[in-house]
Design a protein around this motif. Sequence first.
Motif: not given
Length: 86
Positions: A4-10, A16-19, A24-31
Amino acid sequence: MLKLVADTGLALLRDEDCFARIGGDEFMILLICTAYGAKAMSQCILNKMAEPFDIYNEPFQLTCSIGISVADENSSFREAYRQSDT
Protein backbone atom coordinates in the motif's frame (compact mmCIF):
# COMPACT_ATOMS: atom_id res chain seq x y z
CA MET A 1 1.14 -2.50 4.29
CA LEU A 2 4.39 -2.23 2.34
CA LYS A 3 2.50 -2.72 -0.92
CA LEU A 4 0.00 0.00 0.00
CA VAL A 5 2.81 2.41 0.86
CA ALA A 6 4.66 1.58 -2.36
CA ASP A 7 1.53 2.00 -4.48
CA THR A 8 0.77 5.33 -2.78
CA GLY A 9 4.33 6.56 -3.29
CA LEU A 10 4.39 5.51 -6.93
CA ALA A 11 1.11 7.28 -7.63
CA LEU A 12 2.67 10.60 -6.56
CA LEU A 13 5.69 10.41 -8.86
CA ARG A 14 6.38 11.37 -12.45
CA ASP A 15 7.45 8.86 -15.10
CA GLU A 16 11.07 10.04 -14.89
CA ASP A 17 11.32 9.51 -11.11
CA CYS A 18 12.67 6.29 -9.64
CA PHE A 19 11.06 4.59 -6.62
CA ALA A 20 12.53 1.55 -4.87
CA ARG A 21 12.25 -0.35 -1.62
CA ILE A 22 15.75 -0.61 -0.19
CA GLY A 23 14.96 -2.90 2.70
CA GLY A 24 12.63 -3.35 5.64
CA ASP A 25 10.29 -0.40 5.66
CA GLU A 26 12.66 1.97 3.86
CA PHE A 27 12.05 3.35 0.39
CA MET A 28 14.18 5.56 -1.82
CA ILE A 29 13.04 8.03 -4.44
CA LEU A 30 15.39 9.51 -7.01
CA LEU A 31 14.16 12.83 -8.37
CA ILE A 32 15.87 14.90 -11.00
CA CYS A 33 14.78 18.33 -9.78
CA THR A 34 15.73 21.40 -7.83
CA ALA A 35 16.04 21.49 -4.04
CA TYR A 36 12.70 23.33 -4.02
CA GLY A 37 11.13 20.53 -6.07
CA ALA A 38 12.47 17.91 -3.64
CA LYS A 39 11.06 19.83 -0.69
CA ALA A 40 7.66 20.18 -2.39
CA MET A 41 7.57 16.46 -3.26
CA SER A 42 8.59 15.54 0.29
CA GLN A 43 5.73 17.57 1.73
CA CYS A 44 3.31 15.98 -0.73
CA ILE A 45 4.47 12.50 0.33
CA LEU A 46 4.27 13.34 4.05
CA ASN A 47 0.74 14.69 3.61
CA LYS A 48 -0.41 11.61 1.69
CA MET A 49 1.20 9.15 4.12
CA ALA A 50 -0.48 10.94 7.05
CA GLU A 51 -3.87 9.93 5.67
CA PRO A 52 -5.20 6.68 7.19
CA PHE A 53 -4.81 3.54 5.11
CA ASP A 54 -7.75 1.14 4.91
CA ILE A 55 -6.75 -2.40 5.79
CA TYR A 56 -9.58 -4.93 6.03
CA ASN A 57 -12.04 -2.06 6.55
CA GLU A 58 -10.05 -0.67 9.48
CA PRO A 59 -8.19 2.65 9.38
CA PHE A 60 -4.45 2.25 9.91
CA GLN A 61 -2.25 5.26 10.64
CA LEU A 62 1.49 5.24 10.09
CA THR A 63 4.33 7.68 10.55
CA CYS A 64 6.76 8.70 7.88
CA SER A 65 10.10 10.48 7.90
CA ILE A 66 12.04 11.75 4.92
CA GLY A 67 15.70 12.56 4.40
CA ILE A 68 16.83 14.63 1.44
CA SER A 69 20.20 14.78 -0.24
CA VAL A 70 21.08 17.14 -3.06
CA ALA A 71 23.68 15.65 -5.36
CA ASP A 72 25.49 16.64 -8.53
CA GLU A 73 27.47 14.74 -11.14
CA ASN A 74 30.47 14.54 -8.77
CA SER A 75 28.48 13.02 -5.88
CA SER A 76 28.74 9.34 -5.08
CA PHE A 77 25.66 7.29 -4.35
CA ARG A 78 27.11 6.29 -0.98
CA GLU A 79 27.58 9.92 0.10
CA ALA A 80 24.15 10.99 -1.13
CA TYR A 81 22.55 8.05 0.71
CA ARG A 82 24.48 8.83 3.90
CA GLN A 83 23.38 12.46 3.80
CA SER A 84 19.73 11.59 3.29
CA ASP A 85 19.85 8.95 6.04
CA THR A 86 21.29 11.49 8.47
